[in-house]
Scaffold this motif. Structure first.
Motif, PDB file in Angstrom:
ATOM      1  N   GLY A 377       0.820  -1.200   0.000  1.00 29.67           N
ATOM      2  CA  GLY A 377       0.000   0.000   0.000  1.00 29.67           C
ATOM      3  C   GLY A 377       0.855   1.252   0.000  1.00 29.67           C
ATOM      4  N   ILE A 378       0.190   2.401  -0.058  1.00 30.46           N
ATOM      5  CA  ILE A 378       0.895   3.682  -0.004  1.00 30.46           C
ATOM      6  C   ILE A 378       0.125   4.633   0.891  1.00 30.46           C
ATOM      7  CG2 ILE A 378       1.835   3.385  -2.329  1.00 30.46           C
ATOM      8  CD1 ILE A 378      -0.165   5.465  -3.289  1.00 30.46           C
ATOM      9  N   ASP A 379       0.770   5.701   1.252  1.00 30.03           N
ATOM     10  CA  ASP A 379       0.123   6.774   1.991  1.00 30.03           C
ATOM     11  C   ASP A 379      -0.732   7.568   1.000  1.00 30.03           C
ATOM     12  OD1 ASP A 379      -0.237   9.440   3.292  1.00 30.03           O
ATOM     13  OD2 ASP A 379       1.048   8.556   4.833  1.00 30.03           O
ATOM     14  N   GLU A 380      -1.973   7.826   1.357  1.00 30.77           N
ATOM     15  CA  GLU A 380      -2.874   8.503   0.430  1.00 30.77           C
ATOM     16  C   GLU A 380      -2.384   9.907   0.073  1.00 30.77           C
ATOM     17  OE1 GLU A 380      -5.472   7.380  -1.354  1.00 30.77           O
ATOM     18  OE2 GLU A 380      -4.732   5.465  -0.596  1.00 30.77           O
ATOM     19  N   LEU A 385      -0.328  14.069  -4.032  1.00 32.12           N
ATOM     20  CA  LEU A 385       0.863  14.716  -4.564  1.00 32.12           C
ATOM     21  C   LEU A 385       0.946  14.572  -6.080  1.00 32.12           C
ATOM     22  CD1 LEU A 385       3.323  16.207  -3.374  1.00 32.12           C
ATOM     23  CD2 LEU A 385       4.514  14.012  -3.343  1.00 32.12           C
ATOM     24  N   VAL A 386       0.569  13.413  -6.592  1.00 30.67           N
ATOM     25  CA  VAL A 386       0.604  13.195  -8.037  1.00 30.67           C
ATOM     26  C   VAL A 386      -0.302  14.193  -8.748  1.00 30.67           C
ATOM     27  CG1 VAL A 386       0.004  11.552  -9.863  1.00 30.67           C
ATOM     28  CG2 VAL A 386       1.267  10.775  -7.872  1.00 30.67           C
ATOM     29  N   ALA A 387      -1.376  14.578  -8.092  1.00 28.41           N
ATOM     30  CA  ALA A 387      -2.297  15.544  -8.693  1.00 28.41           C
ATOM     31  C   ALA A 387      -1.782  16.979  -8.593  1.00 28.41           C
ATOM     32  CB  ALA A 387      -3.664  15.441  -8.014  1.00 28.41           C
ATOM     33  N   HIS A 388      -0.646  17.163  -7.918  1.00 26.58           N
ATOM     34  CA  HIS A 388      -0.085  18.510  -7.744  1.00 26.58           C
ATOM     35  C   HIS A 388       1.400  18.520  -8.112  1.00 26.58           C
ATOM     36  CE1 HIS A 388      -3.625  20.359  -5.912  1.00 26.58           C
ATOM     37  NE2 HIS A 388      -3.833  19.189  -5.352  1.00 26.58           N
ATOM     38  N   PHE A 422       3.383   7.156   6.214  1.00 23.87           N
ATOM     39  CA  PHE A 422       3.637   5.722   6.081  1.00 23.87           C
ATOM     40  C   PHE A 422       4.522   5.473   4.874  1.00 23.87           C
ATOM     41  CE2 PHE A 422       2.707   1.536   4.326  1.00 23.87           C
ATOM     42  CZ  PHE A 422       2.753   0.710   5.451  1.00 23.87           C
ATOM     43  N   THR A 423       5.665   4.811   5.081  1.00 25.20           N
ATOM     44  CA  THR A 423       6.620   4.523   4.013  1.00 25.20           C
ATOM     45  C   THR A 423       6.541   3.050   3.630  1.00 25.20           C
ATOM     46  OG1 THR A 423       8.112   6.222   4.849  1.00 25.20           O
ATOM     47  CG2 THR A 423       9.035   4.617   3.329  1.00 25.20           C
TER      48      THR A 423
END
Length: 725
Positions: A377-380, A385-388, A422-423
């Protein structure tokens, strides 16, 4: 994220002011100052611990949305009005597309380029267009002239092709406005509408010069010798690569400002390839590499300025902003106003900046699944961030044109410098959140300590460190300057005790950017663990001129400073350490007091995240790389799987096949060394060490070993090793 922000600094001394910039989609939010005692979250399986601080802040502040426009460019003062105008510029497109991008502009008169060719427009009206596609990643020379009668001429010189030209007519009108390179001045939020590529040798003149002048400029002639200097601009893009001001060799402008940290010290169109150091051939390194996602400063307005109380203890704090269930914690460190503590913790903030807003977890989620062999999983916040993309990238990312990111600034929201981030790499803790675990461990022991950042060490050097009995590093002090290396080495040579509680430290040549002191710069070079490498002729840092890459390749391997250096990495699991025979010698056996493992036996096999003390990135001792001959290897990690790989600079080069199974260089070494004058260094060789220290609330062998060394280093000024038996 409906509420997010940043501070104007990562550290402040008691009594100083710190400003906070917040973007909030809610009508109002609540600001609070908290002291961060421990990182974590429900997902980490360990609670975040924070304490409120009496700060005298208002109960609520009004919310407002703040935006950023990224993209580097050059901007001079307005020129004109001019009846005639000539524009010329060398350019190398790295991301040509259907949308035209500005090359050179005076007010609303813009020379622009697309994959189809070049054009000259005034406002939205195209005055002339030349259908001659430039070649991606090849230098070309573009010229536009407009005379008083309205005659427009465009010229494009491309490699291996005939010169393309076109002529047209336009309504005569005076030309005036701000002179810009790579931008037309529009800013709407998001990625800037700026040119992606390299630019060099811009010329703006108050004359529609003849074609003979165009040919001479294309051949490299000096425009100041061809045109009237007083009415010509020839901005010197090679001047002061670490600064933000460009002199004008002509008299049309008073110089220009470089905005948003383009890559500098870059070879231009007349680079001969014989020299790679821009300091020795500045005329050949006269280009800038512009990107539409470069960022030096998000440019948000401050919502709150707070004066740090003079009596506030040194530690890690945050402005906690909350509204209707949305929370963001904007971090900062309070450094000591007075140096009374015996122990100093240095948070590796330059490494935090190197990884700041790293986008790989969301952008390459499927690839990460292959690397890990499992879904972590990843931190939401990474998806947000991808959207910015306008909020800047990490030094592990590439720009939109595929070139490597070599600058990182703290003047922007950085969502992975948060205590609850979360990393996936480590199944939870890493970097900032992990280093808060070290502070929690010190708090549980009742230690009297102070906290500073890399900035203070870089600025104050060994004078700062010398005020403390023991200096502790964070878990991953990878990015450092020459000044930092000098400070730590000088400290230990003068009797100071250093505990390097991490891995892959003191690895990458890094510098503060002189023109933007809130930013750091690297050049990857062509060695080491990297997601990009430097382009030819771009290995030297613009900030200092020094060669970039690894300190090891500059003769300053980490082994010289701390006895160990980066050797391997892998993220499948954490592992334990086996005690060495040397660890039983009475001169060093005190390190293992209270530890159940005997010589040859293993300790440190448990912990959160990866599950052991030797994990993530590993360092080993090696006298051929500078480990002092008298250093004692107390323990070495064992049991690593073949998924733990040697770093590139450790891979054997030759005909001999590597040994079967796990390579013997794949290990973490725990090392103790002494320097003349009573100085000493204890190194653990692993990023995962300080996470494992928290297992069973610190009731574990990794914690006991660390405590034994800290107590000895702090309380006993005599020799650390003494006479070995």
């Amino acid at each position: 994220m409906r509420i997010v922000g940043y501070a104007d600094r990562l550290s402040a001394r008691a009594g100083e002011e710190i400003a906070f910039c917040v973007s909030c989609e809610h009508a109002a939010y609540r600001p609070e100052i908290v002291r961060l005692r421990r990182g974590g979250s429900e997902r980490h399986g360990s609670a975040l611990v924070e304490e409120p601080v009496a700060a005298g802040l208002p109960d609520t502040l009004p919310g407002r949305v703040q935006t950023t426009t990224s993209g580097s460019f050059v901007e001079a003062a307005p020129v004109g009005p001019l009846d005639e105008l000539g524009l010329a510029i060398w350019f190398l497109p790295t991301l040509p597309g259907d949308e035209p991008r500005p090359l050179l502009a005076v007010g609303d008169l813009v020379l622009e380029v697309s994959a189809a060719g070049i054009a000259l427009r005034r406002g939205h009206a195209v005055l002339a267009a030349l259908a001659a596609p430039p070649t991606e990643r090849r230098w070309a020379f573009a010229v536009a002239t407009l005379d008083a009668a309205g005659e427009v001429r465009l010229h494009l010189h491309r490699p291996d092709l005939p010169v393309a030209t076109v002529a047209s007519r336009a309504e005569p009108a005076p030309m005036a406005g701000v002179l810009r390179i790579g931008s037309d001045g529009t800013a709407t939020g998001g990625l800037g509408r700026t040119f992606n590529g390299k630019v060099a040798r811009p010329v703006v003149a108050a004359t529609a010069w003849p074609e003979a002048t165009t040919a001479a400029l294309a051949g490299g002639a000096d425009p100041i010798g061809l045109l009237v200097p007083a009415t010509t601009s020839a901005l010197d893009l090679a001047a002061d690569p670490g600064g933000t001001r460009l002199p004008d060799r002509g008299g049309l402008t008073g110089g220009a400002t470089v905005r948003h940290l383009p890559t500098r010290g870059v070879p231009g169109p007349f680079w001969a390839g014989a020299e790679t150091d821009f300091r020795r051939a500045p005329a050949e390194f006269d280009a800038l590499h512009l990107h539409d996602d470069d960022l030096a400063d998000a440019g948000w307005a401050p919502d709150l300025t707070w004066t740090v109380p003079a009596d506030l203890p040194s530690g890690v704090y945050a402005l906690r902003t909350s509204a209707e269930g949305d929370v963001d914690r904007i971090p900062f460190v309070v450094t000591p106003a007075r140096h009374g503590a015996p122990v100093l913790v240095v948070l590796p903030t330059w490494t935090y900046l190197a990884y700041a807003n790293w986008r790989t977890y969301a952008e390459y989620e499927a690839e990460r699944l292959v690397i890990y062999g499992e879904a972590r999983g990843i931190d939401e916040r990474d998806r947000w961030l991808v959207a910015h993309p306008e909020l800047g990238r990490s030094l592990y990312d590439v720009h939109t044109d595929g070139s490597g990111v070599c600058h990182s600034t703290r003047l922007r929201p950085i969502v992975n410098i948060r205590p609850d981030y979360f990393t996936p790499t480590t199944r939870g803790f890493r970097h900032y959140a992990q280093d808060l675990l070290l502070l929690d461990w010190l708090d549980r022991r009742g230690e009297h300590y102070a906290v500073v950042t890399d900035d203070e060490v870089e600025r104050e050097g060994a004078d700062l460190l010398s005020r403390y009995e023991v200096v502790l590093t964070g878990s991953h002090p990878e990015y450092c300057s020459a000044g930092m290396l000098d400070a730590y080495l000088g400290y230990t040579r003068a009797g100071g005790r250093l505990m390097y509680l991490g891995g892959n430290g003191f690895y990458q040549v890094t510098a503060r950017h002189p023109g933007h002191p809130d930013a750091v710069e690297i050049r990857r070079g062509h060695a080491g663990v990297a997601t990009w490498v430097s382009e030819p002729g771009e290995e030297h840092l613009a900030a200092t001129g020094e060669p970039g890459g690894l300190w090891r390749m500059r003769g300053r391997a980490p082994n010289l400073l701390v006895g160990v250096g980066f050797t391997a990495q892998g993220f499948d699991s954490g592992y334990g350490y086996a005690r060495s025979a040397a660890s039983a010698d009475p001169s060093v056996s005190w390190v293992f007091e209270g530890v159940g493992a005997g010589v040859g036996e293993v300790f440190g096999t448990e912990g959160p995240g990866l599950g052991g003390a030797a994990g993530d990135e590993l360092d080993r001792a090696d006298v051929t790389l500078g480990t002092p001959a008298g250093a004692v290897v107390l323990a070495s990690s064992v049991g690593h799987s073949e998924k733990i790989a040697l770093v590139p600079e450790e891979v054997d080069h030759g005909y001999a096949a590597p040994p079967p199974g796990t390579h013997p260089k794949v290990r973490a070494d725990v090392v103790l060394l002494e320097r003349p004058g009573g100085g000493a260094v204890f190194s653990v060789g692993s990023i995962a060490w300080s996470t494992a220290m928290t297992h069973k609330d610190g009731d574990n062998d990794v914690s006991r070993i660390t405590a034994n060394v800290l107590d000895r280093f702090r309380d006993e000024p005599g020799p650390v090793l003494g006479e070995q038996q």
